[in-house]
Motif scaffolding. Structure first.
Motif, PDB file in Angstrom:
ATOM      1  N   PRO A   1       0.802  -1.220   0.000  1.00  0.00           N
ATOM      2  CA  PRO A   1       0.000   0.000   0.000  1.00  0.00           C
ATOM      3  C   PRO A   1       0.840   1.277   0.000  1.00  0.00           C
ATOM      4  O   PRO A   1       0.420   2.288  -0.565  1.00  0.00           O
ATOM      5  CB  PRO A   1      -0.815  -0.121   1.299  1.00  0.00           C
ATOM      6  CG  PRO A   1      -0.970  -1.594   1.501  1.00  0.00           C
ATOM      7  CD  PRO A   1       0.342  -2.179   1.049  1.00  0.00           C
ATOM      8  N   THR A   2       2.038   1.218   0.596  1.00  0.00           N
ATOM      9  CA  THR A   2       2.888   2.412   0.598  1.00  0.00           C
ATOM     10  C   THR A   2       3.436   2.692  -0.796  1.00  0.00           C
ATOM     11  O   THR A   2       3.503   3.848  -1.236  1.00  0.00           O
ATOM     12  CB  THR A   2       4.034   2.260   1.614  1.00  0.00           C
ATOM     13  OG1 THR A   2       3.487   2.048   2.909  1.00  0.00           O
ATOM     14  CG2 THR A   2       4.904   3.519   1.645  1.00  0.00           C
ATOM     15  N   TYR A   3       3.840   1.649  -1.517  1.00  0.00           N
ATOM     16  CA  TYR A   3       4.251   1.847  -2.911  1.00  0.00           C
ATOM     17  C   TYR A   3       3.113   2.472  -3.717  1.00  0.00           C
ATOM     18  O   TYR A   3       3.328   3.406  -4.512  1.00  0.00           O
ATOM     19  CB  TYR A   3       4.669   0.519  -3.542  1.00  0.00           C
ATOM     20  CG  TYR A   3       6.105   0.131  -3.300  1.00  0.00           C
ATOM     21  CD1 TYR A   3       7.135   0.748  -4.003  1.00  0.00           C
ATOM     22  CD2 TYR A   3       6.445  -0.857  -2.377  1.00  0.00           C
ATOM     23  CE1 TYR A   3       8.466   0.389  -3.792  1.00  0.00           C
ATOM     24  CE2 TYR A   3       7.766  -1.218  -2.156  1.00  0.00           C
ATOM     25  CZ  TYR A   3       8.771  -0.593  -2.864  1.00  0.00           C
ATOM     26  OH  TYR A   3      10.094  -0.930  -2.660  1.00  0.00           O
ATOM     27  N   ASP A   4       1.888   1.980  -3.525  1.00  0.00           N
ATOM     28  CA  ASP A   4       0.732   2.535  -4.235  1.00  0.00           C
ATOM     29  C   ASP A   4       0.517   4.001  -3.861  1.00  0.00           C
ATOM     30  O   ASP A   4       0.207   4.842  -4.719  1.00  0.00           O
ATOM     31  CB  ASP A   4      -0.534   1.739  -3.898  1.00  0.00           C
ATOM     32  CG  ASP A   4      -0.484   0.305  -4.413  1.00  0.00           C
ATOM     33  OD1 ASP A   4       0.317   0.026  -5.330  1.00  0.00           O
ATOM     34  OD2 ASP A   4      -1.249  -0.526  -3.884  1.00  0.00           O
ATOM     35  N   GLN A   5       0.691   4.314  -2.592  1.00  0.00           N
ATOM     36  CA  GLN A   5       0.503   5.678  -2.098  1.00  0.00           C
ATOM     37  C   GLN A   5       1.506   6.638  -2.729  1.00  0.00           C
ATOM     38  O   GLN A   5       1.137   7.736  -3.168  1.00  0.00           O
ATOM     39  CB  GLN A   5       0.637   5.680  -0.578  1.00  0.00           C
ATOM     40  CG  GLN A   5       0.458   7.034   0.074  1.00  0.00           C
ATOM     41  CD  GLN A   5       0.812   6.981   1.555  1.00  0.00           C
ATOM     42  OE1 GLN A   5       1.355   5.992   2.044  1.00  0.00           O
ATOM     43  NE2 GLN A   5       0.502   8.043   2.262  1.00  0.00           N
ATOM     44  N   VAL A   6       2.770   6.235  -2.788  1.00  0.00           N
ATOM     45  CA  VAL A   6       3.787   7.094  -3.396  1.00  0.00           C
ATOM     46  C   VAL A   6       3.498   7.279  -4.884  1.00  0.00           C
ATOM     47  O   VAL A   6       3.650   8.376  -5.428  1.00  0.00           O
ATOM     48  CB  VAL A   6       5.197   6.510  -3.180  1.00  0.00           C
ATOM     49  CG1 VAL A   6       6.243   7.361  -3.895  1.00  0.00           C
ATOM     50  CG2 VAL A   6       5.524   6.432  -1.692  1.00  0.00           C
ATOM     51  N   HIS A   7       3.053   6.219  -5.535  1.00  0.00           N
ATOM     52  CA  HIS A   7       2.700   6.324  -6.955  1.00  0.00           C
ATOM     53  C   HIS A   7       1.598   7.364  -7.156  1.00  0.00           C
ATOM     54  O   HIS A   7       1.682   8.192  -8.083  1.00  0.00           O
ATOM     55  CB  HIS A   7       2.250   4.966  -7.482  1.00  0.00           C
ATOM     56  CG  HIS A   7       1.834   4.986  -8.921  1.00  0.00           C
ATOM     57  ND1 HIS A   7       2.742   5.030  -9.951  1.00  0.00           N
ATOM     58  CD2 HIS A   7       0.601   4.993  -9.493  1.00  0.00           C
ATOM     59  CE1 HIS A   7       2.095   5.061 -11.105  1.00  0.00           C
ATOM     60  NE2 HIS A   7       0.796   5.034 -10.849  1.00  0.00           N
ATOM     61  N   ARG A   8       0.577   7.345  -6.287  1.00  0.00           N
ATOM     62  CA  ARG A   8      -0.514   8.317  -6.411  1.00  0.00           C
ATOM     63  C   ARG A   8      -0.024   9.750  -6.215  1.00  0.00           C
ATOM     64  O   ARG A   8      -0.601  10.694  -6.767  1.00  0.00           O
ATOM     65  CB  ARG A   8      -1.627   8.007  -5.400  1.00  0.00           C
ATOM     66  CG  ARG A   8      -2.433   6.760  -5.717  1.00  0.00           C
ATOM     67  CD  ARG A   8      -3.682   6.681  -4.854  1.00  0.00           C
ATOM     68  NE  ARG A   8      -3.391   6.614  -3.438  1.00  0.00           N
ATOM     69  CZ  ARG A   8      -3.195   5.484  -2.764  1.00  0.00           C
ATOM     70  NH1 ARG A   8      -3.234   4.321  -3.395  1.00  0.00           N
ATOM     71  NH2 ARG A   8      -2.955   5.510  -1.464  1.00  0.00           N
ATOM     72  N   SER A   9       1.028   9.920  -5.436  1.00  0.00           N
ATOM     73  CA  SER A   9       1.553  11.264  -5.198  1.00  0.00           C
ATOM     74  C   SER A   9       2.337  11.803  -6.385  1.00  0.00           C
ATOM     75  O   SER A   9       2.693  12.982  -6.411  1.00  0.00           O
ATOM     76  CB  SER A   9       2.458  11.258  -3.952  1.00  0.00           C
ATOM     77  OG  SER A   9       3.717  10.665  -4.241  1.00  0.00           O
ATOM     78  N   GLY A  10       2.639  10.928  -7.361  1.00  0.00           N
ATOM     79  CA  GLY A  10       3.399  11.352  -8.529  1.00  0.00           C
ATOM     80  C   GLY A  10       4.903  11.340  -8.324  1.00  0.00           C
ATOM     81  O   GLY A  10       5.646  11.856  -9.159  1.00  0.00           O
TER      82      GLY A  10
END
Length: 254
Positions: free
Chosen positions: A129-138
């Protein structure tokens, strides 16, 4: 300026009232001159957030709390979880309330302090989920990696010294093996323990505390008179004409 630290769960039930009062005192010490910063708890939510499922379970209660905070005249809120669960949804609910996610604020801050940052997260279950979160931040291309501390959130404050030792071990792997040059604490329990202070001294690199990053980022946005774009976060159509978040939920037997 009237701000809230919105915990997306009633943590007084899972962490105890003494810990909640300690956190309230920490928040009071962070607020700038002329700013009040209140800790508020959602009426429902998971005991702690250590999985994608628990992130999703925390959103309905937080959304209803956003409605209340806005109605009571708050200027902004920090979402009290470093995973930023439901951040986009909460911004849809808010019409003028500024909502900052500690994770997003930390990633943005970390990207200005070095070339590649690493996130230290509580458990293996929160790495994905943290990898996904960073991806969403651009900022995925600025991420060196995510390292797990492997301490349950509710146990982090039991032995501060032992917790900091585990955090330092994970941090050194992120620096030596992943090539990070900035570290981000990916947990609000670590943030309230002020693990950033000793970790920065031990490793010699900047360590971003998500609590400090979020509070100061929120104060800056509110002071600048900036609000979230409703083109980016439009209010849900079913909430027109004064309807509330609770009206979106269907229940059998109702």
């Amino acid at each position: 300026m009237r701000l809230a630290y919105l915990v997306p769960a009633p943590i007084s039930l899972s962490m105890g009232t003494d810990e909640v009062e300690r956190r309230r005192a920490v928040l009071r010490g962070l607020a700038g001159p002329g700013t009040t910063l209140d800790l508020v708890e959602a009426a429902e939510g998971p005991a702690s957030i250590e999985s994608a499922l628990e992130e999703y379970l925390s959103v309905p209660g937080a959304a209803r709390e956003v409605e209340r905070l806005e109605a009571e005249g708050y200027d902004g809120a920090v979402l009290g979880c470093a995973g930023d669960p439901g951040l986009d949804a909460l911004r849809e609910v808010a019409e003028r309330l500024v909502i900052v996610g500690p994770g997003e604020a930390s990633f943005l801050m970390a990207s200005t302090l070095g070339r590649r940052f690493a996130v230290l997260t509580p458990a293996e279950s929160t790495v994905g989920p943290t990898y996904d979160q960073v991806h969403r931040s651009g900022l995925r291309d600025r991420l060196a990696g995510v390292r797990s501390v492997e301490i349950p959130v509710l146990a982090m404050r039991d032995d501060r010294r032992a917790t900091l030792a585990r955090v330092e071990q994970a941090a050194r792997r992120a620096l030596d093996e992943d090539g990070a040059d900035v570290l981000v604490l990916g947990c609000m329990s670590l943030a309230f323990l002020r693990a950033d202070v000793e970790l920065a001294e031990a490793t010699g690199v900047p360590v971003v505390n998500p609590l400090l990053a979020a509070v100061k980022f929120l104060e800056a946005l509110v002071s600048a008179g900036l609000h979230h774009s409703k083109r980016a976060f439009p209010r849900p159509p079913k909430l027109a004409h004064g309807a509330g978040v609770a009206s979106l939920l269907l229940r059998t037997g109702a």
